[in-house]
Design a protein around this motif. Structure first.
Motif, PDB file in Angstrom:
ATOM      1  N   UNK A 110      -9.169  25.060   6.092  1.00 13.13           N
ATOM      2  CA  UNK A 110      -9.970  24.979   7.301  1.00 13.13           C
ATOM      3  C   UNK A 110     -11.428  25.302   7.027  1.00 13.13           C
ATOM      4  N   UNK A 111     -12.311  24.621   7.728  1.00 16.25           N
ATOM      5  CA  UNK A 111     -13.686  25.064   7.851  1.00 16.25           C
ATOM      6  C   UNK A 111     -13.699  26.114   8.966  1.00 16.25           C
ATOM      7  N   UNK A 112     -14.043  27.351   8.633  1.00 20.93           N
ATOM      8  CA  UNK A 112     -13.889  28.449   9.576  1.00 20.93           C
ATOM      9  C   UNK A 112     -14.675  28.227  10.859  1.00 20.93           C
ATOM     10  N   UNK A 113     -15.909  27.767  10.746  1.00 20.21           N
ATOM     11  CA  UNK A 113     -16.719  27.575  11.942  1.00 20.21           C
ATOM     12  C   UNK A 113     -16.114  26.512  12.852  1.00 20.21           C
ATOM     13  N   UNK A 114     -15.639  25.419  12.251  1.00 19.36           N
ATOM     14  CA  UNK A 114     -15.049  24.364  13.084  1.00 19.36           C
ATOM     15  C   UNK A 114     -13.725  24.829  13.686  1.00 19.36           C
TER      16      UNK A 114
END
Length: 239
Positions: A110-114
């Motif tokens: 995962x992209x944490x911000x997204x």
């Protein structure tokens, strides 16, 4: 709204002996919500499935940006930036919410911000992150299906009847989530029978009947014109 990101031109689709789509033509403006409405059996779901290549167009053209995609495999169309949320939701009930989401992340992480942004749209998914998806309510499963489709940036999102069988309170939450997608200039093609939901979100509308696009225009015009509603849909959005 800008120019079209997707253009269907005289698209025909046959399923076995049945001629379902019969020359469907319409444009999808980039950064807008295009809503497809019509009676049951009008060809709305077939249109989405044909765009994604799940059913092949037998004639006509489907152009995504500058590329003809009507002869591509579904996997190629998906990689080009088109995501699909089917009416059936298509989640894996034995897997957790996290595992369902991870399967949709093409990089395997995962992209944490997204991820934080997506879970902010659908807070119940954060609460039930480690729970098997089969234990979610119908509305929560629909949230998961949509969240999975947008866990990575997509250029075009196809969504088939997201409010079907969903409780009114969940529908209100879903409207808020879709409005946030609108604020992010997400391009969406939405098939929807709930006209309150459709009119709250739609910028443009395509009315389908008997496999044809019989009306195209601004959603606000259709929502305000009861004669048009009666002519094309046999009902009134004001009922």
């Amino acid at each position: 709204m800008t120019g079209p990101i997707l253009r269907l031109d005289k698209v025909h689709t046959h399923i076995g002996q049945y001629h379902i789509l019969q020359g469907v033509t319409f444009d999808v403006p980039e950064g807008a919500f295009t809503v497809i409405v019509g009676r049951n059996g009008a060809g709305k779901t077939t249109t989405l499935r044909t765009i994604l290549g799940l059913w092949k167009a037998s004639a006509g053209s489907i152009r995504f940006r500058d590329a003809e995609i009507s002869r591509l495999d579904t996997s190629e169309i998906s990689r080009a930036g088109i995501a699909y949320v089917p009416e059936s939701m298509g989640i894996f009930g034995d897997l957790t919410v996290r595992e369902n989401m991870l399967l949709a992340a093409r990089t395997g992480r995962f992209d944490k911000d997204r991820l934080d942004w997506v879970l902010g749209l659908f807070p119940p998914l954060r609460k039930f992150w480690g729970l098997a998806a089969g234990n979610l309510s119908g509305g929560q499963k629909q949230m998961l299906s949509i969240a999975r489709a947008i866990i990575e940036p997509r250029e075009l999102l196809l969504v088939d009847e997201p409010t079907k069988g969903i409780a009114p309170a969940i529908i209100e939450d879903m409207i808020d989530a879709f409005l946030e997608l609108k604020r992010m200039n997400t391009t969406v093609v939405l098939v929807e029978q709930n006209f309150g939901f459709a009119s709250a979100l739609g910028d443009t509308v395509v009315v389908m009947d008997d496999g044809r696009a019989v009306h195209r225009g601004a959603m606000s015009d259709l929502a305000a014109d009861q004669d048009l509603q009666q002519k094309y849909l046999g009902l009134s959005l004001h009922d």
